[in-house]
Design a protein around this motif. Structure first.
Motif, PDB file in Angstrom:
ATOM      1  N   UNK A 162       4.511  -3.133  16.110  1.00  0.00           N
ATOM      2  CA  UNK A 162       6.118  -2.596  16.798  1.00  0.00           C
ATOM      3  C   UNK A 162       6.586  -1.701  16.177  1.00  0.00           C
ATOM      4  N   UNK A 163       6.630  -1.556  15.045  1.00  0.00           N
ATOM      5  CA  UNK A 163       7.128  -0.332  14.453  1.00  0.00           C
ATOM      6  C   UNK A 163       6.669   1.214  14.465  1.00  0.00           C
ATOM      7  N   UNK A 164       7.003   2.244  14.541  1.00  0.00           N
ATOM      8  CA  UNK A 164       5.956   3.389  14.901  1.00  0.00           C
ATOM      9  C   UNK A 164       7.266   4.114  13.694  1.00  0.00           C
ATOM     10  N   UNK A 165       6.408   4.972  13.072  1.00  0.00           N
ATOM     11  CA  UNK A 165       6.735   6.444  12.902  1.00  0.00           C
ATOM     12  C   UNK A 165       7.209   6.654  11.195  1.00  0.00           C
ATOM     13  N   UNK A 166       7.247   4.992  10.440  1.00  0.00           N
ATOM     14  CA  UNK A 166       7.248   4.605   9.213  1.00  0.00           C
ATOM     15  C   UNK A 166       5.967   4.972   8.678  1.00  0.00           C
ATOM     16  N   UNK A 167       6.936   5.806   6.915  1.00  0.00           N
ATOM     17  CA  UNK A 167       6.078   6.429   6.518  1.00  0.00           C
ATOM     18  C   UNK A 167       5.080   5.324   5.436  1.00  0.00           C
ATOM     19  N   UNK A 168       4.081   5.148   5.178  1.00  0.00           N
ATOM     20  CA  UNK A 168       3.102   4.276   5.004  1.00  0.00           C
ATOM     21  C   UNK A 168       4.043   3.511   3.129  1.00  0.00           C
ATOM     22  N   UNK A 169       4.532   4.285   2.755  1.00  0.00           N
ATOM     23  CA  UNK A 169       4.585   3.437   1.725  1.00  0.00           C
ATOM     24  C   UNK A 169       6.801   2.294   2.366  1.00  0.00           C
ATOM     25  N   UNK A 170       6.897   2.990   3.339  1.00  0.00           N
ATOM     26  CA  UNK A 170       7.610   1.924   3.725  1.00  0.00           C
ATOM     27  C   UNK A 170       6.780   0.945   5.213  1.00  0.00           C
ATOM     28  N   UNK A 171       6.344   1.211   5.681  1.00  0.00           N
ATOM     29  CA  UNK A 171       5.840   0.063   6.574  1.00  0.00           C
ATOM     30  C   UNK A 171       5.069  -1.116   6.250  1.00  0.00           C
ATOM     31  N   UNK A 172       4.272  -0.032   5.441  1.00  0.00           N
ATOM     32  CA  UNK A 172       3.326  -1.598   4.838  1.00  0.00           C
ATOM     33  C   UNK A 172       4.014  -2.645   3.836  1.00  0.00           C
ATOM     34  N   UNK A 173       4.743  -2.246   3.269  1.00  0.00           N
ATOM     35  CA  UNK A 173       5.627  -3.234   2.570  1.00  0.00           C
ATOM     36  C   UNK A 173       6.373  -3.799   2.956  1.00  0.00           C
ATOM     37  N   UNK A 174       6.626  -3.598   4.203  1.00  0.00           N
ATOM     38  CA  UNK A 174       7.753  -4.208   5.058  1.00  0.00           C
ATOM     39  C   UNK A 174       7.020  -5.066   5.958  1.00  0.00           C
ATOM     40  N   UNK A 175       5.835  -5.048   6.528  1.00  0.00           N
ATOM     41  CA  UNK A 175       5.150  -5.850   7.668  1.00  0.00           C
ATOM     42  C   UNK A 175       4.748  -7.285   6.401  1.00  0.00           C
ATOM     43  N   UNK A 176       4.236  -6.474   5.113  1.00  0.00           N
ATOM     44  CA  UNK A 176       3.569  -7.063   4.636  1.00  0.00           C
ATOM     45  C   UNK A 176       4.658  -8.492   3.852  1.00  0.00           C
ATOM     46  N   UNK A 177       6.169  -7.957   3.324  1.00  0.00           N
ATOM     47  CA  UNK A 177       7.075  -8.851   2.851  1.00  0.00           C
ATOM     48  C   UNK A 177       7.588  -9.581   3.944  1.00  0.00           C
ATOM     49  N   UNK A 178       7.339  -9.642   5.974  1.00  0.00           N
ATOM     50  CA  UNK A 178       7.507  -9.743   7.039  1.00  0.00           C
ATOM     51  C   UNK A 178       6.735 -11.162   7.131  1.00  0.00           C
ATOM     52  N   UNK A 179       5.450 -10.715   6.743  1.00  0.00           N
ATOM     53  CA  UNK A 179       4.488 -12.489   6.381  1.00  0.00           C
ATOM     54  C   UNK A 179       5.010 -12.872   5.565  1.00  0.00           C
TER      55      UNK A 179
END
Lengths: 424, 425
Positions: A162-179
């Motif tokens: 659902x989130x777009x436009x984030x750099x990988x080093x933020x988006x990936x950890x964010x998604x992982x931590x959301x899990x």
């Protein structure tokens, strides 16, 4: 990495329990600790082999001819099946040699793919096994890893697409931590109920499993459904920056999540055995009454233990989504939640042990897929073997009787679980 | 004459602790408010709900339909639940607390039905009839739990025993073409698992939750394995005949009650027979007293010459027999074939029913019927064109189980020695 020189926590627990410090036990080598699990695994595999032979129609037919042909046919079937299990999970030696000889990079990668795939399979197991181990160490039996994994996966998927436009080093950890947060939340509920009302976590986590299945089914066919999936329970594909990188081109799926799992294991070990916080957790886990006398807040500890356990379970779901599947469907888990109970107990609820047993079961699961193709043996055989291994690990006396082993001077009790009344 | 003075402590024994009494009272008032605000105020005054009082396809014990003004009915249901809640808060129901909670829950479900079916009709008798059928595995699971727990063994493997029994029953029934052989086969497989549980928990003193989990994992794996290896390849292994509906003479002709209770298949009657046998055997006989003493205080029982180990084995095996009947119900009494994982947590819900019923057979039956009713509403909801997604209705039994566990397990209700291995000195 995991060598314990001196564990103040264990000493304290022993003192609280009025036991003598187990100096002797600490000196005992890795092998004496691993002997029972190893023999349990061996016996489990032998019984699995018997099951393969007994349920095979050609073996029956051969026994109809004569006893000798029956035996030889049975042995042949077992070797074919377990042979497929080994080549499917560790690779075919001749093919590896050939590939190395040819020097072709693609061929080499292909030849090593089975073993890399085993590591891929082991990754969620490490997280899930750690989740159960943390639970057991805090005196909680978390059978709800499966449900926490689903909720964690759903949360990671949602953040992932659902989130777009984030750099990988933020988006990936964010998604992982959301899990992780999703799993933690799902486990907090039974933890809270246990701490505040005494509702037993075994039944509550199982109920949470079923609720999680229905809930994700609704999410995937409703709010989180992929446009154009025609009502199938399937989520959209996550954005590229949210993906955990894979090291090699397709079809090799080996990914960085494996190393995240190792780091998580190290963190759990450090938390449990090197911090006061972990000490409190383990004290409540081994002897809640003594812990209460010592002035520890047992209900807080129960909630923390359960939440941490759920966070790890959520990570198992997140890593599968972000690194392997890239979208969520209902067939996400092949029973990681229940397998992880066996994993934790075989690994003696120690992070290093969990890694080893996860590698073993990752290999077994991976190989079983190949075994199903070659010998038409349903993958469920892994569950049967697992239950048998679990039984032997839980009742070491059986293994000692079979292999005529001597009884150790004092036995380490593995888990401390309470009855329905909740807190004692 | 003794000179020492024995001081007898007079402790006030609460059937229900004060906080629990308060919490339950508040929940009942909230249920009343829920009925009032969400259901009653959302129905226009002139609508009526028609309750069909004869299940479809049955012509014995018929009864005319009942037409009720929807809103008025909802107001009265809310009023009764409110009265229960207030009485609970002010005075408390003591031993009848759980019964009253059950009634409040029942009224909540009825209110939901009245609201859903406002302006149309709903076959209440059909729903109750299927509720009784759906209650069978849950209630038998609870009975199985009572048998194990009353002698001190925590049995969380009822789910696994049922699953194994449901598969064995279909295979034995299909192969022998005899439905009774199927039932016996199911029972036998469940007893075998019960024996393993007994040996692990009693002889090897394995933590009973772990040994139960071993059996659950084993059953799930084994039934999956055999189902994929054989049942899906050889379909005639999975085609048992089913136990037919047997209307009991005279009783089946009673209006409403006849079709619901006395025009069912053999499993429903078995459930009632086991209920009576259990209630009498556990609480009216010497055997029952001894049996329960092993679960409460094994050392005292041992001192009086009761064989604790043997009694516990008997308890576990009987628990396996009842779980086996419950498992056979899935294939021989309900669906007519085996599907993987078809027990769907019913064994665990049975344990919750046992707890809700205070480890008593009659109470467990009541709780089982309540769960069955919730189940049957959930499965019939699509017919009512409800706005609630079916997945959420399917969550209901699991949610209720958790609420029951959170609210109704008091200290001193469970057998005192359960979960502890007995070590003879």
């Amino acid at each position: 990495m995991f060598k314990e020189k001196k564990d103040p926590g264990q000493i304290f627990i022993n003192e609280v329990n009025g036991e003598e410090p187990a100096e002797e036990k600490r000196k005992s080598s890795f092998w004496s600790k691993a002997l029972i699990p190893l023999l349990a695994i061996l016996t489990g595999l032998i019984i699995g082999a018997l099951l393969i032979a007994v349920t095979n129609q050609t073996v029956w037919a051969a026994f109809g001819e004569s006893f000798g042909t029956g035996i030889s046919q049975a042995v042949k079937e077992i070797f074919t099946a377990y042979g497929a299990l080994i080549t499917g999970s560790l690779g075919d030696p001749s093919r590896i040699v050939q590939a190395l000889g040819s020097g072709d990079a693609t061929a080499i990668r292909r030849a090593f793919n089975p073993i890399l795939e085993s590591l891929v399979q082991a990754t969620p197991y490490i997280f899930a096994g750690l989740a159960v181990a943390v639970g057991f160490r805090s005196g909680l039996f978390n059978i709800g890893v499966e449900g926490q994994l689903f909720i964690g996966a759903a949360a990671a998927t949602y953040v992932g697409y659902s989130i777009t436009g984030l750099p990988a080093y933020i988006h990936m950890p964010l998604a992982f931590l959301a899990g992780a947060a999703g799993g933690a939340f799902w486990a907090f509920i039974p933890g809270f109920l246990k701490a505040k009302t005494g509702g037993h976590e075994v039944i509550n986590t199982i109920m949470m499993n079923w609720i999680a299945f229905r809930f994700t089914e609704w999410l995937l066919s409703g709010p989180m459904t992929r446009p154009g999936s025609g009502g199938l329970p399937l989520s959209p594909i996550i954005q590229d920056p949210a993906k955990i990188p894979q090291f090699f081109p397709s079809p090799i799926r080996f990914h960085a999540g494996f190393f995240i799992a190792l780091i998580a294991a190290w963190l759990v070990w450090w938390l449990l055995f090197k911090t006061t916080w972990g000490l409190n957790l383990r004290t409540v886990g081994t002897n809640p009454r003594a812990a209460r006398y010592a002035g520890l807040n047992t209900s807080k500890s129960i909630m923390i233990g359960m939440t941490l356990s759920g966070a790890l379970a959520g990570m198992a779901g997140a890593v599968q989504i972000l690194a392997v599947n890239h979208s969520m469907a209902l067939g996400l888990s092949s029973g990681y939640g229940f397998d992880s109970i066996a994993l934790a107990l075989i690994g003696n609820n120690h992070p290093a042990g969990v890694i080893l047993s996860s590698l073993l079961f990752g290999t077994l699961r991976n190989g079983a897929t190949r075994m199903m193709v070659v010998s038409a043996i349903p993958i469920d055989i892994v569950d049967v073997i697992q239950a048998i291994i679990l039984m032997f690990v839980a009742a070491p006396a059986i293994i000692r009787t079979i292999y005529r082993l001597r009884k150790p001077k004092h036995e380490e009790q593995q888990v401390f679980l309470s009855g329905w009344g909740g807190q004692s | 004459m003794t000179t020492s003075t024995n001081t007898i402590e007079h402790k006030v024994i609460h059937d229900v602790s004060p906080t629990r009494k308060l919490a339950i009272g508040i929940s009942e008032v909230l249920i009343a408010l829920l009925i009032f605000v969400v259901f009653a105020l959302n129905v226009s005054g002139e609508l009526t709900t028609r309750f069909v009082m004869t299940p479809g396809g049955i012509n014995q014990g018929t009864m005319p339909d009942i037409v009720m003004p929807s809103q008025l009915t909802l107001f009265s249901l809310a009023g009764i639940v409110l009265a229960i809640g207030i009485f609970q808060l002010v005075k408390g129901f003591g031993k009848q607390t759980n019964l009253m909670v059950g009634i409040a829950g029942l009224f909540l479900m009825l209110a939901f039905l009245v609201w859903q079916a406002a302006g149309t009709s709903v076959n209440l008798a059909g729903m109750l009839s299927s509720a009784v059928l759906l209650a069978v595995p849950i209630t038998l699971g609870a009975f199985s739990g009572i048998l194990a727990e009353r002698c001190g063994i925590v049995n969380i493997s009822i789910e696994g025993m049922m699953l194994m029994a449901s598969m064995t029953a279909t295979i034995a029934g299909s192969l022998s073409k005899n439905i009774w052989v199927g039932l016996l086969g199911g029972i036998a497989s469940s007893v075998l698992l019960a024996l393993i549980l007994g040996v692990l928990s009693i002889k090897f003193k394995v933590n009973q939750t772990i040994s139960g989990t071993v059996i659950n994992i084993f059953s799930a794996g084994m039934t999956g394995f055999i189902s994929q290896k054989f049942l899906q390849m050889i379909p005639h292994l999975n085609q048992p005949t089913m136990f037919p509906r047997v209307p009991l003479p005279l009783l089946a002709d009673i209006p409403l009650i006849g079709p619901i209770l006395f025009n069912q298949n053999i499993f429903v009657y078995l459930m009632f027979i086991i209920l009576i046998v259990l209630q009498v055997a556990l609480f009216q006989t010497r055997w029952g007293l001894r049996f329960r003493s092993v679960g409460e205080h094994p050392k005292a029982a041992d001192t009086l010459g009761i064989d604790v180990i043997k009694t516990r084995y008997i308890g576990v095996i009987l628990s396996g027999v009842v779980a086996g009947i419950g498992g056979a119900f899935f294939t021989l009494g309900s669906v007519g074939r085996f599907d993987e994982g078809m027990t769907a947590g019913k064994g665990f819900i049975g344990l919750a029913a046992m707890i809700f019923g205070n480890w008593m057979p009659l109470g467990s039956l009541g709780a089982g019927l309540l769960f069955g009713f919730a189940d049957s509403i959930g499965s019939k909801l699509s017919l009512l064109r409800s706005v609630i997604p079916p997945q959420f209705m399917a969550m209901a039994p699991y949610l209720i189980t958790m609420i029951v566990l959170a609210g109704f397990i008091g200290k001193g209700q469970a057998p005192a020695a359960e979960g502890e291995p007995y070590e003879k000195e």
